[in-house]
Design a protein around this motif. Structure first.
Motif, short mmCIF file in Angstrom:
data_model
loop_
_atom_site.label_atom_id
_atom_site.label_comp_id
_atom_site.label_asym_id
_atom_site.label_seq_id
_atom_site.Cartn_x
_atom_site.Cartn_y
_atom_site.Cartn_z
N ASN A 16 -0.43 11.70 3.09
CA ASN A 16 -1.86 11.83 3.37
C ASN A 16 -2.60 12.46 2.19
OD1 ASN A 16 -4.14 11.61 5.22
ND2 ASN A 16 -4.09 13.85 5.27
N GLU A 17 -1.96 13.42 1.56
CA GLU A 17 -2.57 14.07 0.38
C GLU A 17 -2.73 13.07 -0.76
OE1 GLU A 17 -4.07 16.65 -2.49
OE2 GLU A 17 -4.08 16.72 -0.29
N GLN B 284 -5.34 1.80 10.47
CA GLN B 284 -4.88 1.22 9.21
C GLN B 284 -4.27 2.30 8.31
OE1 GLN B 284 -8.60 -0.53 8.05
NE2 GLN B 284 -8.07 -2.55 8.83
N LYS B 285 -4.94 3.40 8.25
CA LYS B 285 -4.45 4.50 7.42
C LYS B 285 -3.12 5.04 7.95
CE LYS B 285 -5.59 9.21 5.93
NZ LYS B 285 -6.65 10.27 5.86
N SER C 64 -9.92 -0.50 0.98
CA SER C 64 -10.46 0.51 1.90
C SER C 64 -9.41 1.58 2.21
CB SER C 64 -10.97 -0.14 3.19
OG SER C 64 -9.91 -0.59 4.01
N VAL C 65 -8.15 1.16 2.33
CA VAL C 65 -7.09 2.15 2.57
C VAL C 65 -6.92 3.05 1.35
CG1 VAL C 65 -4.63 2.48 3.03
CG2 VAL C 65 -5.87 0.67 4.22
N LEU C 66 -6.83 2.45 0.17
CA LEU C 66 -6.63 3.24 -1.05
C LEU C 66 -7.78 4.18 -1.33
CD1 LEU C 66 -5.07 0.62 -3.50
CD2 LEU C 66 -3.95 2.60 -2.49
N LEU D 288 0.83 -1.20 0.00
CA LEU D 288 0.00 0.00 0.00
C LEU D 288 0.86 1.26 0.00
CD1 LEU D 288 -2.79 -1.15 2.45
CD2 LEU D 288 -3.22 -0.11 0.21
N SER D 289 1.92 1.23 0.79
CA SER D 289 2.81 2.39 0.85
C SER D 289 3.44 2.68 -0.50
CB SER D 289 3.90 2.15 1.90
OG SER D 289 3.34 2.01 3.19
N ALA D 290 3.71 1.63 -1.27
CA ALA D 290 4.27 1.82 -2.61
C ALA D 290 3.32 2.64 -3.48
CB ALA D 290 4.55 0.46 -3.27
N PHE D 291 2.02 2.34 -3.40
CA PHE D 291 1.04 3.10 -4.18
C PHE D 291 0.90 4.52 -3.66
CE2 PHE D 291 -0.32 -1.23 -5.33
CZ PHE D 291 -0.40 -1.08 -6.71
N VAL D 292 0.95 4.68 -2.35
CA VAL D 292 0.85 6.03 -1.78
C VAL D 292 2.03 6.88 -2.24
CG1 VAL D 292 0.89 7.35 0.37
CG2 VAL D 292 -0.49 5.27 0.21
#
Length: 328
Positions: free
Chosen positions: A310-311, A281-282, A271-273, A92-96
């Motif tokens: 976060n943005e 989780q976020k 849900s996170v994305l 998930l962090s990779a996508f963020v």
């Protein structure tokens, strides 16, 4: 192998060249599954040495399928094997991070000792693994994120994939994965399940010329968990980060637990994305994303990096990156 096993059972340690040759032999299928299982068990009974780690890593990088991708990118990956069964935080962090405009070349694999590795998760969403250079370069340029499924690039890892799944426990191959991205991108965020392993990684990486951050949560996670302080080793030195250093709250272990199936983890992932997850989780994703951003931009403050991450979620840019990658 019989002679070697007897030596290892007597606490013999391999030098770098011996470790190198064993990895080459594994890639050439010179050992039976029983021999390999015994060999892997040795390294669950004692710590791997620096020379052994360096030898295995050098062999895997020499043997890997070479792919010509730009090095101006980040890899963010953990060893796995921490037994915590969290959801797919580093993926998930990779996508963020990609949603912030940074390039990401993430290597990953199926979960060997956990429910869902990064490959399980992307496959669940229909992503097609590939080693085709043109496809990977197109993803790098047009999406900002591309994924390297480790067995396609590492013959030795492919040889032991089924055995690792059958054993269902962490092995020294967990240690190797984060260190052997075929591209060796300029920026690397590597998570380990204990401080001893983090130090070994630090010794290996400090002469790589890359910007890196090696993290291990003192509660035993192979990434920032926000359940405890996190030890981090970087080019700039050693740090002990608390949740408040990120401007975030300390959380409880059950708040970041993953599901019991890949499908349940996929629901958390989405849900996170979609910025609809629980706060815990976020925030654990934001913390790991922030460390990745700080690896690329060392002068940035961690709290500033959290705000940038976060943005990426709030604007749905991370989700857009995900859709672009999985709908191609």
């Amino acid at each position: 192998m019989k002679k070697l096993l007897n030596q290892l059972f007597e606490n013999y340690t391999l030098n770098e060249d011996e470790a190198y040759q064993i990895m080459v032999d594994i890639s050439e299928s010179k050992y039976s599954d029983i021999e390999l299982a015994s060999f892997l068990t040795v390294f669950n009974m004692r710590n791997i040495t620096l020379d052994e780690l360096k030898g295995y890593r050098r062999a895997l990088l020499d043997l890997c399928l070479k792919v010509n991708l730009p090095k101006q990118a980040l890899d963010i990956v953990g060893t796995g094997g921490d037994g915590k069964d969290t959801f797919n935080i580093s993926t998930l962090s990779a996508f963020v991070i990609a949603g912030t405009g940074e390039k990401v070349i993430k290597q990953g694999n199926y979960g060997a000792s956990s429910v869902s590795g990064s490959s399980n998760m992307l496959e669940q969403f229909g992503y097609q693994f590939s080693s085709e250079e043109a496809k990977l370069n197109q993803e790098y340029e047009e999406v900002g994120l591309t994924f390297l499924h480790a067995p396609l690039f590492h013959p030795a890892l492919k040889k032991v994939a089924n055995l690792r799944r059958e054993l269902g426990v962490k092995t020294f191959f967990n240690l190797m994965g984060p260190l052997v991205n075929p591209v060796q991108p300029d920026f690397q965020n590597l998570g380990t399940f204990d401080v001893k392993t983090a130090r070994l990684y630090h010794y290996v990486m400090q002469n790589s010329g890359n910007n890196y951050a090696i993290s291990t949560a003192l509660a035993g996670y192979d990434e920032i968990s926000l359940t405890s302080p996190t030890k981090v080793y970087t080019n700039q030195g050693e740090f002990l980060y608390q949740s408040e250093d990120f401007g975030l709250e300390t959380i409880q272990a059950d708040q970041i637990a993953g599901g019991k199936t890949v499908d349940e983890n996929a629901k958390i992932f989405l849900s996170v994305l979609q910025n609809e997850s629980t706060k815990a989780q976020k925030e654990v994703v934001l913390a790991n994303s922030a460390l990745g951003l700080k690896t690329i931009h060392p002068t940035k403050d961690l709290k500033e990096c959290v705000a940038i991450a976060n943005e990426s979620l709030a604007s749905k840019k991370a989700f857009e990156i995900f859709q672009k990658l999985t709908n191609r």
